[in-house]
Each structure stands twice: as C-alpha cells, then as structure tokens.
Scaffold this active site. Sequence first.
Site, PDB file in Angstrom:
ATOM      1  N   HIS B 352       0.818  -1.217   0.000  1.00 22.41           N
ATOM      2  CA  HIS B 352       0.000   0.000   0.000  1.00 22.41           C
ATOM      3  C   HIS B 352       0.855   1.272   0.000  1.00 22.41           C
ATOM      4  O   HIS B 352       0.540   2.255   0.664  1.00 22.41           O
ATOM      5  CB  HIS B 352      -0.974  -0.004   1.180  1.00 22.41           C
ATOM      6  CG  HIS B 352      -1.595  -1.350   1.415  1.00 22.41           C
ATOM      7  ND1 HIS B 352      -2.464  -1.911   0.514  1.00 22.41           N
ATOM      8  CD2 HIS B 352      -1.433  -2.259   2.399  1.00 22.41           C
ATOM      9  CE1 HIS B 352      -2.824  -3.108   0.959  1.00 22.41           C
ATOM     10  NE2 HIS B 352      -2.214  -3.342   2.085  1.00 22.41           N
ATOM     11  N   CYS B 353       1.957   1.215  -0.736  1.00 20.65           N
ATOM     12  CA  CYS B 353       2.867   2.360  -0.878  1.00 20.65           C
ATOM     13  C   CYS B 353       3.494   2.775   0.440  1.00 20.65           C
ATOM     14  O   CYS B 353       4.070   3.856   0.554  1.00 20.65           O
ATOM     15  CB  CYS B 353       2.164   3.572  -1.503  1.00 20.65           C
ATOM     16  SG  CYS B 353       1.714   3.309  -3.207  1.00 20.65           S
TER      17      CYS B 353
END
Lengths: 143, 398
Positions: B352-353
């Site tokens: 998720h970055c």
Amino acid sequence: MDKETKREIILDNYQNPMNKGLKDDKSYILKNTNNESCIDNIDMMLKAENGVIKDILFDGEACAICTSATSIIIRNLIGKTLEEAEKIIKNYQNMINEKEYDKELLGELLVYDDIYMQPNRKKCALLPSDAVERILEVIRNEN
Amino acid sequence: MNRDDFPILNSGIIYFDNGATTLKPKCVVDKMIDYYTKYTSNIHRGDYDNAMKTNEAYDEVRELVRDLINAKNISEIVYTSGTTESLNLVAFGFFKKYLKKDDEVLINKAEHASNILPWLVLQKEIGIKVKYIPLDENRELTIENIKKTITDKTKVISVAHISNVIGDIRDIEQIGKICKEKNIYFVVDAAQSISHYKIDVEKANIDFLAFSAHKMMGPTGVGILYGKKELLDKTDPLKYGGGMNQNFESNGEYVLKTAPIKFEAGTPPIAEVIGLGEAIKYIKKIGVDKIHKYELELKEYMVEELSKIPNIILYNKNSKSGILAFNVEGVFSQDTSVYLNHYNIAIRAGNHCAKVLKDDLDIKNTCRVSLCLYNTKEEIDVLIKALKNSKDIFKVVI
C-alpha cells in the site's frame, strides 16, 4: 494433465519450494525480478560450470503461482546445458504468452499451460523466467 | 447508504478498495460530461459565452474547497494533479529554500511514499535529517511519541491525517497546537481523510494540506494544495508556462502571477476541477460526520465478525476509520486478493505504498479493506463467508 494433478504439483512446489534461500557465494550470478503492477518480488542466483547449470537458488516474497513456477523452473534447469536452458525458458514463455511451443521440453512446467485464462497471473508465472533469462544473458556475454 | 447514486454498483461488484480510489456518483460524472458536451472551452482566455461559463464553473470550485476545509481565503487553494504533486510542491517549492543542513523533518513509518520520498530526496540534496516518530504497539502515532521526538532542530512535522494501512486518525488539532508552540511547520496529507473526517485548517493550525479528488468521489487527475497565504507567497512553482506569468520579455525579465495562479501553469484539468466541485457538494449534502460514523460502524462490525475466524490475522482492529489490514494465516496477500475476486470482492494486496511500515509490521504485504459510504453490512457478510471458506483458497486460485 488434469486440473487436480496440476493443482497438486503447484501447491506442492508452493508449500515446499526447491532451493529457497540464497547463499553468499560469488560463483553464482544473482538477479532480482519484480513487477510494478504486482507485488511478487524474488531474487534468483544461478551457478554454471563448463556450460552446464550446476545450481539455482531463490528467495523473496511471492504468490502461489510465482513461487511454484520458480521452484519448478529450478527443478527443470539444474543439470541442463545453457543452450538447453535457454530453449526451455523460451518455450515456457511462449506457452504462457499463448504462442507456439514445444511441449516435449517443458515437463512439469506444463501445469501452467492454461494460465492465460487468468491474464493477471501470467506475469506471476513469467517472473522467474525473466530472472533466469537475464542471468543466462550475463553468462552469454561473459563467454 | 446512497447506493443508487453509484451506477457501477449495479454490476454486483463489492468494492472495498476505496483507499486506492473511490467510486464516483453519477452527479460527478454528469457534471463532467456536461462540460465536455455542452460548453467545452479553455479557462481565462475567451470572451464568448461558453468560455465565461467554463470560467465560472472552474473558479467556483476554489470557494467550495475553501469552505470544506475552512481556509481563510480562496488564494490559499491551489489546484494540483493530486496529493503527490501537492506534497512535492511543498517539499521542493518551499522547504528546499527554507530548510538548512541538519534541520529535522519528523515523519513516521506508516506514511505513504509521497510523504516520505520527497523528504528523503531533500535529505540527500540539502542535508536535512528525516526522523521517524516511533509508532506505538498498535502501529499508531501518539501525541506522546511526537512530543518525545521533537528537538530544538525540528522544523517540520509532516503526517497523514489518516494513515492508509493502519487507518489511525491522528489528532491534528493537538499536533497543530504543539507545532504552533514550538514554531514548527505542520504539513498534513489528507488523502485518506478528506471525505471521511472533518478538517479545519485554521483550528488545526495547518501550514500545508494536501489531498486528491479521486479519493473523495471525484475524478482522477486533480487535487488540492492548501497553504497559508504568507507561505504560498514564498513558495516557488515547479512548473512554468502559460497562464501563470504576468509578463516576460526577450531580455530575460519576467513577472509571475501571485498564488495560487503562479502554481497552475498550462491548461489545467478543467473537467476534473468541475467534477471535484460536484463531489464536494455531494459530500456536504450527506455530511462528513455522518459518513465517518457509518463507516466506523461497518468497520466495527467487520472486525467483530472477522475476529471469530481463527486463521485471520488483523493488524489494526482498533483504529477508528474504515480501513482494515489483514492476512489469512499462511497465505500470501495477493493469493487472498485473487481468491476474493472470485466472489466479485475488490480489495487491495501489497504494501500500500507504505514500504517502510514493514519494519514495524513484521510483514511486508497485507490485504486491505477500505470502506466508503456505499458499502453495506451485507457486503461485509459476503467477505466473511468467503474468508470462512478460505481453506479452499488454493482450489479457487490455482
């Protein structure tokens, strides 16, 4: 090959993959491979002597398809000559990409012969072949 | 709630990937189609009717944004391409000039890449020190840990209002108060919170605030940077060209327009800005507080039900937003995500970055459900049922 047999082979190679874990050994050539649109990320290292693949190791985090494909590729390539390995990889990639390929060369890798039906998993299956391809290229350029 | 406003839901999809991007209500899409089919024209250039209509539709959105976040003046609202550009403009347009070697910027490991990488680049380029405020045992950011990490060298605190994996809501008013007392710049990434939680930039003493339209039921390609007027005046643009200059001569002299126009070179995403305005109207009509309360109820229900399934690991049970990170024991997150797709459930698998959160999470990749107002308990029941059958995962995904 029926679906159940395929699943068994894939699951077995996912849960007990061949040669998981890398070595600190300079006689191997190491390449990382990952795909930005997918979270699989693996390192592979390969050792060749006199034109024959002696050993391949891998490590990383990857899904069932990618991990099992890596394991089966390792099983298939150890002991093969570099030319044979290149042929196998080429035919394997052709199979995944729905092009013509030679079934006789692929052995257990045929478990992925219908992976094209799940297009988002093609790249998972192709990932280890990409690493091996790039390692073989390094060896070819060295010689 | 309001499911009829979202035509895409008629396909039967269970959409739990709202942290990545939300679905768009029909009114937003219609508003953009209107621009494209009835009055397409560029902004601030033409004297014909359609051009004036476009100007009006485009310019009024600044006031809608100002009102949404309670900024003092519309000159403090900059249109950007999204949160990422907004945060980059803050780091490279302002702080690159005003920070010095060894000045400290405090972030934390649960931040999104766009609130880490610009600072890491500044660390390399001008020698600032990026320090990570430790997260507590729930991987949440606490006021106590922020206070402990501040030193005399601390010049900036930059945090997400709601973190995108853990979903904890940071007490921005309290952090803003500390920043004011200690003369520290306060930057807030509101990408995950803007349509779910009330933000008042004045009350929270926020110096810069960034968010994207597409995570608040608006279109992709447009976002906002709020900056206090005196800071935006000192900020340099990252892009130069048409629309942002007052004058330029062949001898090299040029004069730029003032903020916010000086940051908006080139033809902007006009339809998208107009769509953003409609999304804000839509959110206001329902009420941010109502949205948050509803999503939290859904999350609590989901946590309660998932906790009953023995092989499900939950990473952020307690956080008070609609974000839940989990894994099925022994299953790689992407395999779970592919499995849930067979039930027409859209979730996200991965880091998720937030690539450095792995240091605190003991695991690199998770599955993430992120909720929005149109999700329902019935949809969560389908997820629960699928995960109860998760022993069949490999029968489905292989």
